[in-house]
Scaffold this active site. Structure first.
Site, short mmCIF file in Angstrom:
data_model
loop_
_atom_site.label_atom_id
_atom_site.label_comp_id
_atom_site.label_asym_id
_atom_site.label_seq_id
_atom_site.Cartn_x
_atom_site.Cartn_y
_atom_site.Cartn_z
CG HIS A 56 -2.00 -1.04 1.19
ND1 HIS A 56 -3.28 -0.82 0.76
CD2 HIS A 56 -1.95 -2.34 1.54
CE1 HIS A 56 -3.98 -1.94 0.87
NE2 HIS A 56 -3.19 -2.89 1.33
CG ASN A 134 -8.07 -4.06 0.87
OD1 ASN A 134 -7.35 -3.15 1.24
ND2 ASN A 134 -7.61 -5.27 0.63
C1 HEM Z 1 -2.21 -11.08 7.31
C2 HEM Z 1 -2.51 -10.29 6.36
C3 HEM Z 1 -1.97 -8.89 6.28
C4 HEM Z 1 -0.80 -8.37 6.73
C5 HEM Z 1 0.31 -9.09 7.48
C6 HEM Z 1 -0.77 -6.98 6.37
C7 HEM Z 1 0.26 -6.11 6.62
C8 HEM Z 1 0.32 -4.79 6.24
C9 HEM Z 1 1.42 -3.91 6.42
C10 HEM Z 1 2.75 -4.31 7.06
C11 HEM Z 1 1.08 -2.70 5.95
C12 HEM Z 1 1.93 -1.44 5.93
C13 HEM Z 1 1.49 -0.56 7.08
C14 HEM Z 1 2.31 0.67 7.25
O1 HEM Z 1 3.47 0.72 6.81
O2 HEM Z 1 1.80 1.61 7.89
C15 HEM Z 1 -0.25 -2.81 5.46
C16 HEM Z 1 -0.98 -1.78 4.94
C17 HEM Z 1 -2.31 -1.88 4.65
N1 HEM Z 1 -3.08 -3.01 4.69
FE1 HEM Z 1 -2.53 -4.83 5.22
N2 HEM Z 1 -1.93 -6.68 5.73
C18 HEM Z 1 -2.69 -7.82 5.65
C19 HEM Z 1 -3.92 -7.97 5.10
C20 HEM Z 1 -4.72 -6.93 4.76
C21 HEM Z 1 -6.12 -7.02 4.45
C22 HEM Z 1 -6.96 -8.28 4.49
C23 HEM Z 1 -6.53 -5.76 4.19
C24 HEM Z 1 -7.90 -5.28 3.85
C25 HEM Z 1 -8.91 -5.51 4.61
C26 HEM Z 1 -5.40 -4.86 4.34
C27 HEM Z 1 -5.43 -3.51 4.18
C28 HEM Z 1 -4.35 -2.67 4.31
C29 HEM Z 1 -4.40 -1.26 4.04
C30 HEM Z 1 -5.61 -0.44 3.61
C31 HEM Z 1 -3.11 -0.76 4.25
C32 HEM Z 1 -2.64 0.67 4.05
C33 HEM Z 1 -2.86 1.47 5.32
C34 HEM Z 1 -2.47 2.90 5.07
O3 HEM Z 1 -3.12 3.54 4.24
O4 HEM Z 1 -1.53 3.36 5.72
N3 HEM Z 1 -4.32 -5.60 4.68
N4 HEM Z 1 -0.70 -4.10 5.64
#
Ligand code: HEM
EC number: 1.11.1.6
Length: 529
Positions: A56, A134
């Site tokens: 992201h 999402n």
């Molecule tokens: C086990 C599964 C997942 C892991 C380990 C994971 C991990 C991460 C990590 C490490 C980031 C970066 C956060 C940052 O640097 O601030 C991130 C961002 C993000 N993830 Fe996940 N994620 C997973 C699944 C999902 C799912 C299922 C969704 C949706 C429902 C999702 C939505 C997002 C969003 C929207 C961001 C961006 C947040 C922002 O705008 O700062 N992720 N994720």
């Protein structure tokens, strides 16, 4: 030129009298090392970047507010949750939202086929609540331990640094539970027209807890009042040729022109417990909760009305996490949710720094005073509120001073029983019914675009991946499998003859004939009306 412009200073507060010339010995002589002003300027510049988000990375943000209706459907919200943000009417809870794409780098095109992130920070009177969602309502996998492998396959090849269709499908081919999400993603729903005209969903299953400590399972959704609009690959390519940041531009232009985007916030609820009567596991995030059985109940609305003053300070440094809940909203045993909850704050301590929660964009609203005994670390900006005796940065204290625990509330006590182990499958036996239903309920142009996109992708994959993918599509819907096979020149009979994946049950063909119902593309119909 204005005479009253502020005077340029260094960060030490010294006026800068010459910002054009390095100090040198004579007009053509060497630069000197004691040139503090120059050294500060350049060395700070050298440190301007922080690591981009591991996923992201490309995003845009906006500020706004949330207002609760005080009800969940026809019932008072308090029947299900004691969270004040969902109960109190007439309150505008400040919010910050960051939209994003997933796999692309920080400056990658916003037209990419990718899920869109929809991360929301409610700055409530009870502290922050983050809902990190999402646009699509399901996900590829249902166990967090698979996430790093999945992202490696979706991100650029470690040798060529190019995203490759074969690597994506190599991973997907081993995961029948991903076929539902892939069916959405490869259709026009995989390229939302912009950030305003798209849905949002928490995807994972949470719990609402009321004053009596009773809980229900729930899913959260954002329904855009603007309707939903998606792009075909051809439409997206045309936009991308001219603009790689069209979605950010659209968001900023509309908000700046006073055309504030608005979403209705809805929940789906069901009783807590095993829910064995359902044909899917409500803790499996690769499945939707059918909307005819679990309707979307409106609970409030969100309006975005202000663009950030500074992209880096507010959007880059913003940090959302699934662990950030308020009282009255709780975790479920959704394995993905639990795994995610470790990941977010962990990466943010690395990406932004140990004190990332002291930054204004991440701190609670000013009305919520933070009193904690967390201390020090790099970039400590302030000392959290303490009790009267500032020597006591620990709890409990025999002197009865320092910070005190909050009064107890009726806790939700979940009964848990089971054998510790690693369980590969979810209770959902059928990973194809919802994908097949989705295929059949797409509008014709959406199905055409889906097939065209998959055919183009399949042509880039080696035969073992092609055959396994056609096998999956065919189990979701025979027409689906046949059309992909025909389009890409893949031998359908050879694909059908494949054995089930090792360790996975044979697909239940009988389910395909059953009428599986779901709410359909409700928001798109709203847009068309
Ligand atoms: C086990 C599964 C997942 C892991 C380990 C994971 C991990 C991460 C990590 C490490 C980031 C970066 C956060 C940052 O640097 O601030 C991130 C961002 C993000 N993830 Fe996940 N994620 C997973 C699944 C999902 C799912 C299922 C969704 C949706 C429902 C999702 C939505 C997002 C969003 C929207 C961001 C961006 C947040 C922002 O705008 O700062 N992720 N994720």
């Amino acid at each position: 030129m204005s005479e009253n412009r502020p005077i340029l200073t260094t960060r030490q507060g010294h006026p800068v009298r010459d910002n054009q010339s390095t100090r040198t010995v004579g007009e053509r002589g060497p630069a000197t090392l004691e040139n503090y002003q120059f050294i500060e300027k350049i060395t700070h510049f050298d440190r301007e970047r922080i690591p981009e988000r591991v996923v992201h990375a490309r995003g845009a943000g906006a500020h706004g507010w949330f207002e609760a209706y005080g009800k969940i459907g026809d019932e008072p919200a308090s029947k299900y949750t004691r969270a004040r943000v969902l109960n109190e009417t007439g309150v505008k809870t400040p919010m910050f939202v960051r939209f994003s794409t997933v796999a692309g780098a920080k400056e990658s095109p916003e037209t990419e086929r990718d899920p869109r992130g929809f991360a929301v920070k409610f700055k409530t009177v009870e502290g922050n609540w983050d809902l990190v969602g999402n646009n699509l309502k399901v996900f590829f996998i249902r166990d967090a331990i698979k996430f790093p492998d999945m992202i490696h396959a979706f991100k650029p090849d470690p040798v060529t640094n190019r995203q490759e269709a074969w690597r994506f499908f190599d991973f997907v081919a081993q995961h029948p539970e991903a076929i539902h999400m892939v069916t959405w993603l490869k259709s026009p729903w995989g390229i939302p027209a912009n950030y305003r005209e798209m849905e949002g969903s928490g995807v994972n299953t949470y719990k609402l807890v009321n004053d009596k400590g009773e809980a229900v399972l729930c899913k959260f959704h954002w329904q855009p009042k603007q309707g939903v609009r998606n792009l075909t690959s051809a439409q997206a390519s045309e936009i991308q040729a001219k603009d790689v940041g069209h979605a950010t531009r659209d968001l900023y232009d509309n908000i700046s022109a006073g055309n504030f985007p608005e979403w209705e916030f809805c929940v789906q609820i069901m009783p807590d417990g095993p829910n064995d009567h359902l044909s899917f596991d409500p803790l499996d995030d690769t499945k939707r909760w059918p909307e005819d059985q679990f309707p979307l109940l409106p609970v409030g609305r969100m309006v975005l009305d202000r663009v950030p003053d500074n992209f880096f300070a507010e959007v880059e440094q913003s940090a959302f996490g699934t662990g950030v809940l308020v009282d009255g909203i709780d975790f479920s045993d959704d394995k993905m949710l639990q795994g995610r909850t470790l990941s977010y704050s962990d990466t943010q301590r690395y990406r932004v720094g140990a004190n990332y929660l002291q930054l204004p964009i991440n701190a609670p609203q000013p009305g919520v005073k933070v009193y904690s005994n967390q201390r020090d670390g790099q970039m400590t900006y302030g000392v959290d509120g303490t009790g009267q005796n500032r020597h006591i940065n620990y709890e409990p204290s025999t002197l009865g001073e320092g910070l005190a625990e909050a009064p107890k509330k009726t806790e939700y006590h979940q009964p848990v029983e089971g054998r510790l182990g690693r369980y590969q499958t979810s209770r959902t036996e059928d990973d194809y019914a919802q994908a097949g239903h989705r295929y059949r309920t797409f509008e014709d142009w959406e199905r055409e675009d889906l097939i065209a996109n998959l055919v183009a992708d399949m042509k880039q994959c080696p035969e073992p991946i092609q055959l396994r993918m056609v096998w999956h599509f065919w189990h979701a819907d025979e027409d689906y499998g046949r059309r992909v096979a025909e389009g890409a020149g893949i031998d359908l009979e050879k694909a059908k003859a494949l054995p089930p994946l090792p360790g996975r049950a044979a697909p239940h063909k009988r389910l395909q004939a059953e009428t599986y119902t779901e709410g359909g593309n409700a928001p798109q119909k709203v847009a068309a009306e």
